[in-house]
Design a protein around this motif. Structure first.
Motif, mmCIF file in Angstrom:
data_model
loop_
_atom_site.group_PDB
_atom_site.id
_atom_site.type_symbol
_atom_site.label_atom_id
_atom_site.label_comp_id
_atom_site.label_asym_id
_atom_site.label_seq_id
_atom_site.Cartn_x
_atom_site.Cartn_y
_atom_site.Cartn_z
ATOM 1 N N LEU A 107 64.891 37.555 44.391
ATOM 2 C CA LEU A 107 65.439 37.524 42.904
ATOM 3 C C LEU A 107 64.946 38.986 42.624
ATOM 4 C CD1 LEU A 107 68.293 37.505 41.488
ATOM 5 C CD2 LEU A 107 66.899 35.774 40.254
ATOM 6 N N ALA A 108 65.878 40.216 42.548
ATOM 7 C CA ALA A 108 65.003 41.301 41.791
ATOM 8 C C ALA A 108 66.305 41.705 41.938
ATOM 9 C CB ALA A 108 64.715 41.950 42.993
ATOM 10 N N VAL A 109 65.227 42.888 40.087
ATOM 11 C CA VAL A 109 66.975 44.051 39.784
ATOM 12 C C VAL A 109 66.630 45.293 40.444
ATOM 13 C CG1 VAL A 109 67.485 44.661 37.908
ATOM 14 C CG2 VAL A 109 66.641 42.559 38.237
ATOM 15 N N VAL A 110 67.322 45.410 41.238
ATOM 16 C CA VAL A 110 66.891 47.036 41.580
ATOM 17 C C VAL A 110 68.213 47.841 41.534
ATOM 18 C CG1 VAL A 110 66.278 48.214 44.313
ATOM 19 C CG2 VAL A 110 66.164 45.645 43.435
ATOM 20 N N GLY A 111 67.847 49.045 40.484
ATOM 21 C CA GLY A 111 68.667 50.274 39.928
ATOM 22 C C GLY A 111 69.835 49.501 39.115
ATOM 23 N N GLY A 112 69.637 48.543 38.352
ATOM 24 C CA GLY A 112 69.966 48.031 37.705
ATOM 25 C C GLY A 112 71.000 46.699 38.066
ATOM 26 N N ASN A 113 70.808 46.315 39.455
ATOM 27 C CA ASN A 113 71.444 45.251 40.555
ATOM 28 C C ASN A 113 70.582 43.693 40.290
ATOM 29 O OD1 ASN A 113 74.134 47.220 40.430
ATOM 30 N ND2 ASN A 113 73.487 48.529 41.458
ATOM 31 N N GLU A 114 71.382 43.358 40.004
ATOM 32 C CA GLU A 114 70.686 41.859 40.614
ATOM 33 C C GLU A 114 70.618 41.806 42.115
ATOM 34 O OE1 GLU A 114 69.593 38.381 37.773
ATOM 35 O OE2 GLU A 114 71.230 37.380 39.163
#
Length: 149
Positions: A107-114
């Motif tokens: 579970l990550a936030v990449v470029g503001g998207n989870e």
């Protein structure tokens, strides 16, 4: 005959000691990897800076880079490694090198998207001056959906 039995006995003891040391090393690497995931989630770059080897490399879906860029990405939140659900782990130790494989749902936030992605993660550690340093961290996206869903 007694000499042969004694030799076999001593050989067995030496082998068991080797297995015990190997199992202990495996557990040390598994524990270190688990802590690493938490340090990454916490954005604890102070501890990560000492864990990551100066010449370490990181391979992601979007590219590959060295330690400085990975540290900057973690600090800035460019990738926020929120939670790694570990489903499988294996370790192979070859002299002063440990290769750990994790099958995870990240579970990550990449470029503001989870986002949640299933990965096989390869971690390579090298023992230097009595401590383990991360030399490589590579993410391979798996085709199967995340296991945690």
């Amino acid at each position: 005959m007694k000499t042969l039995i004694l030799g076999l006995f001593l050989s067995l003891i030496a082998t068991q000691g080797s297995f015990a040391q190997h199992a202990s090393g495996d557990q040390e690497i598994i524990a270190l990897s688990k802590k690493k995931w938490q340090w990454m989630a916490d954005k604890n770059t102070t501890v990560l800076d000492s864990l990551f080897h100066e010449k370490s490399v990181f391979v992601h879906m979007g590219g590959s880079w060295g330690k400085d860029q990975e540290m900057n990405i973690i600090k800035s939140g460019g990738i926020w490694y929120k939670k790694a659900d570990i489903h499988e782990v294996s370790v192979n130790i070859l002299d002063n090198t440990a290769i750990l494989l994790n099958r995870i749902d990240l579970l990550a936030v990449v470029g503001g998207n989870e986002v949640t992605n299933p990965f096989m993660v390869t971690e390579v550690y090298v023992k230097q001056n009595g401590s383990w340093k991360l030399g490589s961290l590579s993410f391979t996206k798996l085709m199967a959906p995340p296991a945690s869903k």
